[in-house]
Design a protein around this motif. Sequence first.
Motif, mmCIF file in Angstrom:
data_model
loop_
_atom_site.group_PDB
_atom_site.id
_atom_site.type_symbol
_atom_site.label_atom_id
_atom_site.label_comp_id
_atom_site.label_asym_id
_atom_site.label_seq_id
_atom_site.Cartn_x
_atom_site.Cartn_y
_atom_site.Cartn_z
ATOM 1 N N UNK A 158 10.906 18.596 44.001
ATOM 2 C CA UNK A 158 9.858 19.086 43.098
ATOM 3 C C UNK A 158 9.074 20.262 43.661
ATOM 4 N N UNK A 159 9.291 20.591 44.903
ATOM 5 C CA UNK A 159 8.488 21.633 45.553
ATOM 6 C C UNK A 159 9.170 22.994 45.412
ATOM 7 N N UNK A 160 8.478 23.940 44.774
ATOM 8 C CA UNK A 160 9.019 25.297 44.678
ATOM 9 C C UNK A 160 8.570 26.100 45.906
ATOM 10 N N UNK A 161 9.286 27.171 46.168
ATOM 11 C CA UNK A 161 8.979 28.017 47.311
ATOM 12 C C UNK A 161 9.355 29.456 46.964
ATOM 13 N N UNK A 162 8.981 30.371 47.824
ATOM 14 C CA UNK A 162 9.317 31.765 47.612
ATOM 15 C C UNK A 162 9.933 32.333 48.880
ATOM 16 N N UNK A 163 10.853 33.245 48.687
ATOM 17 C CA UNK A 163 11.478 33.883 49.829
ATOM 18 C C UNK A 163 12.370 35.026 49.388
ATOM 19 N N UNK A 164 12.553 35.986 50.272
ATOM 20 C CA UNK A 164 13.464 37.088 50.019
ATOM 21 C C UNK A 164 14.857 36.701 50.478
ATOM 22 N N UNK A 165 15.840 36.881 49.613
ATOM 23 C CA UNK A 165 17.222 36.489 49.909
ATOM 24 C C UNK A 165 18.120 37.678 49.620
ATOM 25 N N UNK A 166 18.777 38.187 50.654
ATOM 26 C CA UNK A 166 19.633 39.358 50.522
ATOM 27 C C UNK A 166 21.043 39.008 51.002
ATOM 28 N N UNK A 167 22.006 39.113 50.102
ATOM 29 C CA UNK A 167 23.413 38.863 50.406
ATOM 30 C C UNK A 167 24.107 40.208 50.553
ATOM 31 N N UNK A 168 24.489 40.542 51.783
ATOM 32 C CA UNK A 168 25.000 41.884 52.076
ATOM 33 C C UNK A 168 24.007 42.911 51.517
ATOM 34 N N UNK A 171 20.250 41.964 46.495
ATOM 35 C CA UNK A 171 19.051 41.125 46.558
ATOM 36 C C UNK A 171 19.133 40.050 45.479
ATOM 37 N N UNK A 172 19.164 38.794 45.894
ATOM 38 C CA UNK A 172 19.184 37.675 44.955
ATOM 39 C C UNK A 172 17.771 37.197 44.628
ATOM 40 N N UNK A 173 16.827 37.440 45.512
ATOM 41 C CA UNK A 173 15.422 37.144 45.256
ATOM 42 C C UNK A 173 14.588 38.110 46.080
ATOM 43 N N UNK A 174 13.558 38.703 45.457
ATOM 44 C CA UNK A 174 12.737 39.694 46.158
ATOM 45 C C UNK A 174 11.525 39.080 46.844
ATOM 46 N N UNK A 231 24.482 33.752 41.722
ATOM 47 C CA UNK A 231 25.536 33.432 42.683
ATOM 48 C C UNK A 231 26.135 34.699 43.270
ATOM 49 N N UNK A 232 26.663 34.540 44.472
ATOM 50 C CA UNK A 232 27.366 35.647 45.093
ATOM 51 C C UNK A 232 28.118 35.163 46.311
ATOM 52 N N UNK A 233 29.016 35.991 46.814
ATOM 53 C CA UNK A 233 29.774 35.682 48.020
ATOM 54 C C UNK A 233 29.880 36.948 48.853
ATOM 55 N N UNK A 234 29.832 36.781 50.172
ATOM 56 C CA UNK A 234 29.885 37.963 51.022
ATOM 57 C C UNK A 234 30.006 37.604 52.488
ATOM 58 N N UNK A 235 29.689 38.577 53.316
ATOM 59 C CA UNK A 235 29.840 38.435 54.765
ATOM 60 C C UNK A 235 28.608 37.830 55.425
ATOM 61 N N UNK A 236 27.399 38.214 54.947
ATOM 62 C CA UNK A 236 26.168 37.770 55.611
ATOM 63 C C UNK A 236 25.041 37.642 54.600
ATOM 64 N N UNK A 237 24.107 36.733 54.898
ATOM 65 C CA UNK A 237 22.925 36.563 54.051
ATOM 66 C C UNK A 237 21.702 36.446 54.952
ATOM 67 N N UNK A 238 20.629 37.136 54.562
ATOM 68 C CA UNK A 238 19.352 37.064 55.272
ATOM 69 C C UNK A 238 18.321 36.416 54.360
#
Length: 275
Positions: A158-168, A171-174, A231-238
């Motif tokens: 139930x807990x939402x959170x925020x974060x930047x997610x970059x796949x290669x 940007x999946x979330x800013x 969704x996405x697929x790649x080499x690296x995610x930060x």
Amino acid sequence: MDVTVLSLIDGAPSCGGPRTQVLACADALRDGGATVELAEAPDDAGIDEVLNGKARIVLAADTDAQIRAVLRRAVRLSAPPPSKRDPSLEADRTVADLPALAVLPLAAEPDLVARLGLPRAPADVAAAALGGRVRRTDVLRHDGGGVTIHGIRLGGGDRVWRGKIALDDTTLSDGGESLVTCVVANAAGYGEVEGLPLCDPDPADGKLDVAVAAPYVHGLLRKRTRLEVRRGAGRAVAITPVTPVPYVDDGVVGELDRKRTWWMERGAAGWYVMA
């Protein structure tokens, strides 16, 4: 042929002696002509001693986390400093092939055994180790020094959170929106969360799969909240959390409070399988 059956233990050697599955596997190995050593490792030094040997390794395990612990040490022993990277390695590898493992399930079965189709019965595990056929799969490394063989789930519940997610380069979330969960998956056990299909990873395709679930409200009169999955697929995610977020990594629970980058090591792990 020399084979070491390795068991991970907490603290002092087990008073009751080796587990029934370990003894059955050792007997099958000896019947197949192998010289067998039973080893118990209470810490990293004990794991390193087995990995530095020349014998084939059968790892007796209950959980994915125990398998991960051995692969983590194998990476530590194999990975050179960045300045001394082996030029013969492929572009998507930073370590050489890790030692192959046969996995012997104990009272509980590691989820990875079913996901990779590894042998389960002690006699079959022994036959696979003796036969020497190896299936290679991908491994995730991260800049905190760890490895992941199955997957990571951040958030959930139930807990939402925020974060930047970059796949290669994507940007999946800013970092400015609420997220329910994020999955970084190598094998299929992390492809679904609480009945929600997120991704369909292949542990031998040389890519990590990432899925982000974010809530959104729709409707003019009756507003409803649904989940949008990217969704996405790649080499690296930060992943950079804005606030600390709980996670589960190969069954191990923790909290991420700073940027972490995972990347794929294609075909680095090896598993003894039936011929």
